[in-house]
Design a protein around this motif. Structure first.
Motif, PDB file in Angstrom:
ATOM      1  N   THR A  25      15.669 -15.546   7.798  1.00  0.00           N
ATOM      2  CA  THR A  25      14.683 -16.328   7.058  1.00  0.00           C
ATOM      3  C   THR A  25      13.276 -15.794   7.330  1.00  0.00           C
ATOM      4  N   GLY A  26      13.006 -15.493   8.580  1.00  0.00           N
ATOM      5  CA  GLY A  26      11.695 -14.938   8.929  1.00  0.00           C
ATOM      6  C   GLY A  26      11.479 -13.583   8.250  1.00  0.00           C
ATOM      7  N   ALA A  27      12.493 -12.753   8.254  1.00  0.00           N
ATOM      8  CA  ALA A  27      12.387 -11.437   7.619  1.00  0.00           C
ATOM      9  C   ALA A  27      12.207 -11.594   6.124  1.00  0.00           C
ATOM     10  N   GLN A  28      12.929 -12.529   5.528  1.00  0.00           N
ATOM     11  CA  GLN A  28      12.792 -12.753   4.083  1.00  0.00           C
ATOM     12  C   GLN A  28      11.384 -13.244   3.757  1.00  0.00           C
ATOM     13  N   ASN A  29      10.882 -14.177   4.553  1.00  0.00           N
ATOM     14  CA  ASN A  29       9.534 -14.705   4.320  1.00  0.00           C
ATOM     15  C   ASN A  29       8.503 -13.572   4.447  1.00  0.00           C
ATOM     16  N   GLU A  30       8.697 -12.747   5.456  1.00  0.00           N
ATOM     17  CA  GLU A  30       7.765 -11.637   5.656  1.00  0.00           C
ATOM     18  C   GLU A  30       7.856 -10.648   4.500  1.00  0.00           C
ATOM     19  N   LEU A  31       9.083 -10.418   4.072  1.00  0.00           N
ATOM     20  CA  LEU A  31       9.285  -9.505   2.940  1.00  0.00           C
ATOM     21  C   LEU A  31       8.649 -10.072   1.681  1.00  0.00           C
ATOM     22  N   LYS A  32       8.772 -11.376   1.481  1.00  0.00           N
ATOM     23  CA  LYS A  32       8.158 -12.013   0.307  1.00  0.00           C
ATOM     24  C   LYS A  32       6.644 -11.870   0.370  1.00  0.00           C
ATOM     25  N   LYS A  33       6.100 -12.079   1.548  1.00  0.00           N
ATOM     26  CA  LYS A  33       4.641 -11.959   1.700  1.00  0.00           C
ATOM     27  C   LYS A  33       4.206 -10.523   1.392  1.00  0.00           C
ATOM     28  N   GLU A  34       4.953  -9.580   1.949  1.00  0.00           N
ATOM     29  CA  GLU A  34       4.594  -8.180   1.695  1.00  0.00           C
ATOM     30  C   GLU A  34       4.748  -7.847   0.219  1.00  0.00           C
ATOM     31  N   ALA A  67       4.487  -9.959  -2.203  1.00  0.00           N
ATOM     32  CA  ALA A  67       3.393 -10.623  -2.909  1.00  0.00           C
ATOM     33  C   ALA A  67       2.105  -9.819  -2.731  1.00  0.00           C
ATOM     34  N   MET A  68       1.850  -9.322  -1.568  1.00  0.00           N
ATOM     35  CA  MET A  68       0.643  -8.522  -1.339  1.00  0.00           C
ATOM     36  C   MET A  68       0.725  -7.194  -2.103  1.00  0.00           C
ATOM     37  N   LEU A  69       1.863  -6.629  -2.100  1.00  0.00           N
ATOM     38  CA  LEU A  69       2.034  -5.377  -2.821  1.00  0.00           C
ATOM     39  C   LEU A  69       1.840  -5.626  -4.316  1.00  0.00           C
ATOM     40  N   LYS A 105      -0.016  -7.911  -5.619  1.00  0.00           N
ATOM     41  CA  LYS A 105      -1.453  -8.127  -5.794  1.00  0.00           C
ATOM     42  C   LYS A 105      -2.177  -6.787  -5.784  1.00  0.00           C
ATOM     43  N   LYS A 106      -1.798  -5.936  -4.909  1.00  0.00           N
ATOM     44  CA  LYS A 106      -2.445  -4.639  -4.804  1.00  0.00           C
ATOM     45  C   LYS A 106      -2.182  -3.828  -6.070  1.00  0.00           C
ATOM     46  N   ILE A 107      -0.973  -3.864  -6.516  1.00  0.00           N
ATOM     47  CA  ILE A 107      -0.637  -3.134  -7.736  1.00  0.00           C
ATOM     48  C   ILE A 107      -1.422  -3.761  -8.884  1.00  0.00           C
ATOM     49  N   MET A 108      -1.522  -5.010  -8.938  1.00  0.00           N
ATOM     50  CA  MET A 108      -2.264  -5.664 -10.005  1.00  0.00           C
ATOM     51  C   MET A 108      -3.750  -5.303  -9.869  1.00  0.00           C
ATOM     52  N   MET A 109      -4.225  -5.255  -8.749  1.00  0.00           N
ATOM     53  CA  MET A 109      -5.634  -4.941  -8.573  1.00  0.00           C
ATOM     54  C   MET A 109      -5.888  -3.461  -8.907  1.00  0.00           C
ATOM     55  N   ASP A 110      -4.988  -2.645  -8.564  1.00  0.00           N
ATOM     56  CA  ASP A 110      -5.142  -1.232  -8.899  1.00  0.00           C
ATOM     57  C   ASP A 110      -4.995  -1.055 -10.409  1.00  0.00           C
ATOM     58  N   THR A 111      -4.198  -1.741 -11.014  1.00  0.00           N
ATOM     59  CA  THR A 111      -4.010  -1.677 -12.446  1.00  0.00           C
ATOM     60  C   THR A 111      -5.242  -2.250 -13.130  1.00  0.00           C
ATOM     61  N   VAL A 112      -5.797  -3.193 -12.707  1.00  0.00           N
ATOM     62  CA  VAL A 112      -6.971  -3.825 -13.297  1.00  0.00           C
ATOM     63  C   VAL A 112      -8.193  -2.921 -12.995  1.00  0.00           C
ATOM     64  N   SER A 113      -8.276  -2.350 -11.953  1.00  0.00           N
ATOM     65  CA  SER A 113      -9.400  -1.499 -11.660  1.00  0.00           C
ATOM     66  C   SER A 113      -9.251  -0.175 -12.426  1.00  0.00           C
ATOM     67  N   ILE A 114      -8.345   0.199 -12.901  1.00  0.00           N
ATOM     68  CA  ILE A 114      -8.281   1.383 -13.706  1.00  0.00           C
ATOM     69  C   ILE A 114      -8.572   1.020 -15.098  1.00  0.00           C
TER      70      ILE A 114
END
Length: 186
Positions: free
Chosen positions: A162-171, A173-175, A177-186
């Motif tokens: 469960t902890g690994a899944q939660n951490e994976l979900k967070k990562e 989600a961050m990834l 967001k990063k992809i979305m931000m990189d896509t928006v910044s281009i």
């Protein structure tokens, strides 16, 4: 003899009674009773009833001084005979009791040995059963400990997962967001 029997009713014995007297068994009057035709009525009834014994016949003898001496001799003989019979009966009784006691003691000893053997067998069976039960209880406790350990291990794995899944979900989600931000910044 007639003077000694005064006052008694006399019965003349028939030839059949005389024959019975001559062929009589141990309950008949003793051999010294020489004149059966002078037996008193009471004696005759006593004799014919079959209740006669040596002691009983002694009670009905009557007579003169000579007969009194004979009577004393007869009483002495009868007393000796009765004493001998009593001693034989005592010896037989003692021997019988001794034999009976030995048989009872033997049976008691055999039964006691059988009870002891049976008790030993049951004790051994119970001990074996108790030892088997104790081993089964110990195995059950070990199995319970293993199950408890496995449950704890499973819970630990679940919490790690469960902890690994939660951490994976967070990562993720961050990834994202990063992809979305990189896509928006281009």
């Amino acid at each position: 003899m007639a003077s000694a029997l005064e006052g008694h009713q006399h019965v003349r014995v028939t030839s059949r009674q005389q024959e019975h007297y001559n062929n009589a068994t141990a309950t008949s009057p003793p051999h010294f009773f020489a004149q059966p035709h002078l037996i008193s009525r009471a004696s005759r009834v006593f004799w014919q009833s079959g209740a006669a014994s040596l002691a009983g016949w002694c009670l009905i003898l009557l007579g003169s001084n000579h007969e009194t001496r004979q009577r004393h001799l007869v009483f002495a003989d009868i007393s000796k005979a009765l004493l001998a019979k009593r001693k034989r009966l005592e010896m037989y009784t003692k021997a019988s009791l001794k034999t009976s006691n030995q048989k009872i003691e033997n049976v008691w000893k055999i039964q006691q040995e059988q009870r002891q053997k049976l008790n030993t067998e049951y004790s051994q069976q119970f001990l074996t059963l108790f030892q088997q039960w104790e081993m089964d209880v110990q195995k059950a406790e070990e199995q319970e400990e293993k199950i408890t350990s496995m449950d704890d291990l499973e819970k630990s794995h679940e919490s790690l997962l469960t902890g690994a899944q939660n951490e994976l979900k967070k990562e993720m989600a961050m990834l994202q967001k990063k992809i979305m931000m990189d896509t928006v910044s281009i």
